[in-house]
Design a protein around this motif. Structure first.
Motif, short mmCIF file in Angstrom:
data_model
loop_
_atom_site.label_atom_id
_atom_site.label_comp_id
_atom_site.label_asym_id
_atom_site.label_seq_id
_atom_site.Cartn_x
_atom_site.Cartn_y
_atom_site.Cartn_z
N LEU A 57 0.86 -1.18 0.00
CA LEU A 57 0.00 0.00 0.00
C LEU A 57 0.90 1.23 0.00
O LEU A 57 1.67 1.44 0.94
CB LEU A 57 -0.91 0.03 1.23
CG LEU A 57 -1.76 1.29 1.39
CD1 LEU A 57 -2.81 1.37 0.27
CD2 LEU A 57 -2.41 1.35 2.75
N ILE A 58 0.82 2.02 -1.06
CA ILE A 58 1.55 3.28 -1.15
C ILE A 58 0.54 4.36 -0.79
O ILE A 58 -0.54 4.42 -1.38
CB ILE A 58 2.09 3.52 -2.57
CG1 ILE A 58 3.07 2.41 -2.95
CG2 ILE A 58 2.76 4.88 -2.66
CD1 ILE A 58 3.47 2.43 -4.42
N CYS A 59 0.87 5.20 0.18
CA CYS A 59 -0.06 6.24 0.59
C CYS A 59 0.70 7.46 1.09
O CYS A 59 1.92 7.42 1.27
CB CYS A 59 -1.01 5.73 1.66
SG CYS A 59 -0.23 5.16 3.17
N ALA A 60 -0.04 8.53 1.33
CA ALA A 60 0.55 9.74 1.91
C ALA A 60 0.40 9.61 3.43
O ALA A 60 1.12 8.84 4.05
CB ALA A 60 -0.14 10.99 1.35
N GLY A 61 -0.58 10.28 4.01
CA GLY A 61 -0.79 10.18 5.45
C GLY A 61 -1.61 8.97 5.82
O GLY A 61 -2.46 8.51 5.06
N ILE A 62 -1.33 8.44 7.02
CA ILE A 62 -2.08 7.31 7.56
C ILE A 62 -1.84 7.31 9.06
O ILE A 62 -0.72 7.55 9.52
CB ILE A 62 -1.65 5.97 6.92
CG1 ILE A 62 -2.49 4.80 7.42
CG2 ILE A 62 -0.16 5.72 7.11
CD1 ILE A 62 -2.27 3.49 6.67
N CYS A 63 -2.87 7.08 9.85
CA CYS A 63 -2.67 7.07 11.30
C CYS A 63 -1.87 5.83 11.70
O CYS A 63 -1.88 4.81 11.01
CB CYS A 63 -4.00 7.15 12.04
SG CYS A 63 -4.94 5.62 12.09
#
Length: 122
Positions: A57-63
């Motif tokens: 999973l490539i993402c920017a923000g994530i908690c």
């Protein structure tokens, strides 16, 4: 990869769509498809990723809690990534996601618990 228009969505937790891209062993991209996420809570998002067989999973923000829950399912999470979808996918395939232009401003990789970006075949 969570998407907003033609870019990586700013925060996975609230992203409305997920683009799924499958790469063959040679790195050739199969046709992508999107899945609606807007009505899913965090545990449903984790179940969806697992059910779809997502490996990265490539993402920017994530908690942190969601990052941990996804990682605990054996999915590699590459957080703190921004940019146009096509550019990010090309960088992933070419092992160049560490370039500064893909770093989310203010994102601290050390605090997220992620030390380096690696590539895995999806």
């Amino acid at each position: 990869m969570p998407v907003f228009n033609d870019r990586v969505s700013p925060v996975f937790n609230w992203a409305e769509k997920l683009m799924v891209v499958r790469l063959g062993k040679t790195g050739k991209k199969e046709p992508a498809y999107t899945i609606k996420l807007d009505k899913l809570n965090e545990s449903e998002r984790v179940a969806l990723l697992t059910g779809e067989g997502i490996q990265v999973l490539i993402c920017a923000g994530i908690c942190r809690a969601l990052l941990k829950a996804i990682s605990d399912e054996g999915i590699q999470v590459i957080p703190g990534i921004v940019g146009r979808i096509d550019d990010v996918l090309d960088a992933y395939k070419n092992d160049t996601l560490t370039q500064p232009r893909f770093r989310m401003p203010g994102y601290d990789r050390k605090r997220s618990g992620r030390k380096e970006i690696g590539r895995a075949h999806v």
